[in-house]
Design a protein around this motif. Sequence first.
Motif, PDB file in Angstrom:
ATOM      1  N   UNK A 117       0.835  -1.208   0.000  1.00  0.00           N
ATOM      2  CA  UNK A 117       0.000   0.000   0.000  1.00  0.00           C
ATOM      3  C   UNK A 117       0.866   1.252   0.000  1.00  0.00           C
ATOM      4  N   UNK A 118       1.933   1.253   0.791  1.00  0.00           N
ATOM      5  CA  UNK A 118       2.810   2.434   0.889  1.00  0.00           C
ATOM      6  C   UNK A 118       3.472   2.750  -0.446  1.00  0.00           C
ATOM      7  N   UNK A 119       4.048   1.734  -1.072  1.00  0.00           N
ATOM      8  CA  UNK A 119       4.747   1.975  -2.336  1.00  0.00           C
ATOM      9  C   UNK A 119       3.769   2.355  -3.448  1.00  0.00           C
ATOM     10  N   UNK A 120       2.598   1.731  -3.469  1.00  0.00           N
ATOM     11  CA  UNK A 120       1.589   2.089  -4.475  1.00  0.00           C
ATOM     12  C   UNK A 120       1.161   3.541  -4.305  1.00  0.00           C
ATOM     13  N   UNK A 121       0.961   3.953  -3.064  1.00  0.00           N
ATOM     14  CA  UNK A 121       0.566   5.329  -2.765  1.00  0.00           C
ATOM     15  C   UNK A 121       1.638   6.323  -3.235  1.00  0.00           C
ATOM     16  N   UNK A 122       2.887   6.060  -2.854  1.00  0.00           N
ATOM     17  CA  UNK A 122       3.976   6.977  -3.230  1.00  0.00           C
ATOM     18  C   UNK A 122       4.126   7.079  -4.741  1.00  0.00           C
ATOM     19  N   UNK A 123       4.017   5.950  -5.418  1.00  0.00           N
ATOM     20  CA  UNK A 123       4.133   5.966  -6.861  1.00  0.00           C
ATOM     21  C   UNK A 123       2.992   6.705  -7.524  1.00  0.00           C
ATOM     22  N   UNK A 124       1.785   6.507  -7.009  1.00  0.00           N
ATOM     23  CA  UNK A 124       0.603   7.127  -7.611  1.00  0.00           C
ATOM     24  C   UNK A 124       0.628   8.644  -7.488  1.00  0.00           C
ATOM     25  N   UNK A 125       1.001   9.164  -6.327  1.00  0.00           N
ATOM     26  CA  UNK A 125       0.944  10.617  -6.130  1.00  0.00           C
ATOM     27  C   UNK A 125       2.134  11.336  -6.755  1.00  0.00           C
ATOM     28  N   UNK A 126       3.197  10.591  -7.059  1.00  0.00           N
ATOM     29  CA  UNK A 126       4.431  11.224  -7.532  1.00  0.00           C
ATOM     30  C   UNK A 126       4.275  11.884  -8.898  1.00  0.00           C
ATOM     31  N   UNK A 127       3.234  11.543  -9.631  1.00  0.00           N
ATOM     32  CA  UNK A 127       3.072  12.097 -10.985  1.00  0.00           C
ATOM     33  C   UNK A 127       2.460  13.492 -10.958  1.00  0.00           C
TER      34      UNK A 127
END
Length: 308
Positions: A117-127
Amino acid sequence: MSKAAPVAVIDLGTHSALLLIAEKQAGNGFTVLKEDFKVTRLGAGIEKDEILLPQNQENTFKELREFKKEIEAFGCGQVTVLATEAMRRAANALTFLDALHKEFNWQVKVLTPEEEARFSYLGAISVYEDFTSKLFTVIDVGGGSTEITKGRGKEIERSRSFPVGVVRLAERFDYRERMVSFDIPTVQEILDAQFDEAELKKLTEDTFLVGTGGTITTAAAIHHGMETYDPNVINNTSLTLDQLLMMFEDLNARSLEERRQVKGLEAGREDVIIYGLMIYIHLMQRAGVWRIRISAGGLRHGFLLANV
């Protein structure tokens, strides 16, 4: 000073495998050199058999060998495989991972639901520009699980992983090609039970609702009629609840062969796309939200961000 070799991250999911090859940059960032996607169906049948079936393992190794060619062509110095729900559930996961390490000698991390969940969240918002101060709720519908994570910028406030994804839901209905009217209440009951503690009704008006993962990025690609996948276009897309409902109705009315002709619908997703759309529609209705932003950033991007 010699330039550091690129790194590769593989998201080994229940339904597909995704490759990211990138160069680390000074500070906290990276430049994407190559991305690729393969349908593996590694976790197909796991709901019933609780193991990784031999033919799915063979197909996954076949696709990973294709990834290996790309990784070697870029001269990557480090390769990390991120394993998720299928590896957490399968009784023969260790045997599979041993074989993977023996053939490829890649570093493998079986992520906890919290790490996923943490990595998915960070990747999603980074754009998104200026994401460090915004409120986000990120929904990542995968093949075997769904992660819902709330936070402000990079700081996560709450994260939950729910054991329902497109493959697991499809298997509950034996990959039924079309859902009929009396199926919908059953789907609603299943999803209500699974997402009972999702707390989506607490979203505030200043919260950005973001969807990531194969279902919602495919929905965006279909919306644009994409013949060639473009993550930059995906990242600038938002879809309304009505648009998702109409897309579900359109695809549900088509045969699998007819779905294969739809621009933007990747081969291998035609039999699971309606199940993924039902999950997103359910969650948006539950939250009382009419629009969702789409992010092509995901688990592999978030892992790099957290480890550069």
